[in-house]
Design an enzyme around this catalytic site. Structure first.
Site, short mmCIF file in Angstrom:
data_model
loop_
_atom_site.label_atom_id
_atom_site.label_comp_id
_atom_site.label_asym_id
_atom_site.label_seq_id
_atom_site.Cartn_x
_atom_site.Cartn_y
_atom_site.Cartn_z
N LYS A 13 0.82 -1.21 0.00
CA LYS A 13 0.00 0.00 0.00
C LYS A 13 0.86 1.27 0.00
O LYS A 13 0.58 2.21 -0.72
CB LYS A 13 -0.89 0.07 1.26
CG LYS A 13 -1.86 -1.07 1.41
CD LYS A 13 -2.80 -0.81 2.60
CE LYS A 13 -2.09 -0.70 3.95
NZ LYS A 13 -1.44 -1.93 4.41
N ARG A 88 -8.50 1.31 10.16
CA ARG A 88 -8.05 -0.05 10.44
C ARG A 88 -8.97 -0.79 11.39
O ARG A 88 -8.69 -1.94 11.73
CB ARG A 88 -6.67 0.01 11.08
CG ARG A 88 -5.53 -0.47 10.16
CD ARG A 88 -4.26 -0.09 10.87
NE ARG A 88 -3.12 -0.88 10.56
CZ ARG A 88 -2.05 -0.42 9.91
NH1 ARG A 88 -2.04 0.79 9.43
NH2 ARG A 88 -0.99 -1.18 9.75
N ARG A 127 12.13 -7.13 4.16
CA ARG A 127 12.19 -5.71 3.83
C ARG A 127 13.34 -5.02 4.57
O ARG A 127 13.55 -5.25 5.75
CB ARG A 127 10.85 -5.13 4.31
CG ARG A 127 10.45 -3.85 3.76
CD ARG A 127 8.94 -3.73 3.78
NE ARG A 127 8.40 -3.46 5.11
CZ ARG A 127 7.20 -2.92 5.31
NH1 ARG A 127 6.43 -2.61 4.28
NH2 ARG A 127 6.78 -2.72 6.53
N ARG A 160 12.85 -2.55 9.88
CA ARG A 160 11.90 -1.96 10.82
C ARG A 160 11.72 -2.93 11.98
O ARG A 160 11.62 -4.13 11.77
CB ARG A 160 10.55 -1.79 10.11
CG ARG A 160 10.23 -0.38 9.77
CD ARG A 160 9.00 -0.28 8.89
NE ARG A 160 7.76 -0.70 9.53
CZ ARG A 160 6.55 -0.51 9.00
NH1 ARG A 160 6.43 0.09 7.82
NH2 ARG A 160 5.47 -0.94 9.60
N ARG A 171 1.00 -8.87 13.68
CA ARG A 171 0.32 -7.82 12.89
C ARG A 171 -0.72 -8.44 11.96
O ARG A 171 -1.80 -7.88 11.76
CB ARG A 171 1.36 -7.03 12.07
CG ARG A 171 2.19 -6.08 12.94
CD ARG A 171 3.45 -5.61 12.23
NE ARG A 171 3.21 -4.72 11.11
CZ ARG A 171 4.11 -4.48 10.16
NH1 ARG A 171 5.30 -5.07 10.18
NH2 ARG A 171 3.83 -3.66 9.18
#
Ligand code: AMP
Length: 217
Positions: A13, A88, A127, A160, A171
């Protein structure tokens, strides 16, 4: 353009929202980015959000909604926005409707970017980014030329904190329990379009642009 990009963490996103916002001349509003920026600046908002982010939990609705309400009142959002990472929860979606109707507006389009759970884990845990210039990498699909170093500026790449496997799984669990129902909320209102989020970044972008054209809004 008033667009909500919806989908699980790792669906891409943020990447897509950035390009879409630039192309359409509207701001990219990412609640996650706002929290990370607040944290870098050491503000109370950032420090408070960190506890939830590190645990893979959602920041409380009242905090997020107050922050988005303020952000949408900024001048650059008058022409529209691409929202990424909000709403969310159903409570956030309801609060968002109230913010919009208070301004005499209503929900534009919601595009849900859909990707299978195992692919999300692969994408998120691999990532990496450059803390200095912001360049993004993936250890398998977009590795830097020298492992662990930024191609552009040579700085050591970082992960991260919430992209470690344990937090990623949390998550996704939170997404399935609290965020997925928001898609049904928008589907019932006839504003949701689902697109396949697998494949290359340009392919997914094309699907989003087509979905925007099809809806004509
Ligand atoms: P993101 O960059 O969108 O993956 O967001 C990173 C983290 O920020 C999330 O795991 C949450 O802890 C927090 N966060 C971002 N947006 C929201 C939101 N709309 N509601 C609650 N928490 C959020």
């Amino acid at each position: 353009m008033n667009l909500v990009l919806f989908g699980p963490p790792g669906a891409g996103k943020g990447t897509q929202a950035k390009v879409l916002a630039e192309r359409h001349g509207v701001p990219h509003i990412s609640t996650g980015d706002i929290f990370r920026a607040a944290l870098r600046q050491g503000t109370p908002l950032g420090l408070d959000a960190k506890r939830f982010m590190d645990a893979g939990q959602l920041v409380p609705d009242a905090v997020v909604c107050g922050m988005v309400r303020e952000r949408l009142r900024e001048r650059d959002a008058e022409r529209g926005y691409v929202l990424d990472g909000f709403p969310r929860t159903i409570a956030q979606a309801v609060a968002f409707d109230e913010m919009l109707s208070a301004d005499g507006s209503s929900i534009g389009k919601v595009i849900s970017v859909e990707v299978a759970d195992e692919e999300l884990v692969r994408r998120l845990t691999g990532r990496r980014s450059c803390p200095v210039c912001g360049a993004a990498y993936h250890v398998e699909s977009a590795p830097p030329k020298v492992a662990g170093a930024c191609d552009a500026c040579g700085s050591a790449l970082v992960q991260r904190e919430d992209d470690s496997e344990g937090v990623v799984r949390k998550r996704l669990e939170v997404y399935n329990a609290q965020t997925r129902p928001v898609a049904a909320y928008y589907q019932d209102r006839g504003v949701l379009q689902r697109i396949d989020g697998s494949g290359s970044i340009p392919d997914v972008l094309d699907r989003i642009e087509k979905a925007l054209e099809d809806g004509g809004r």
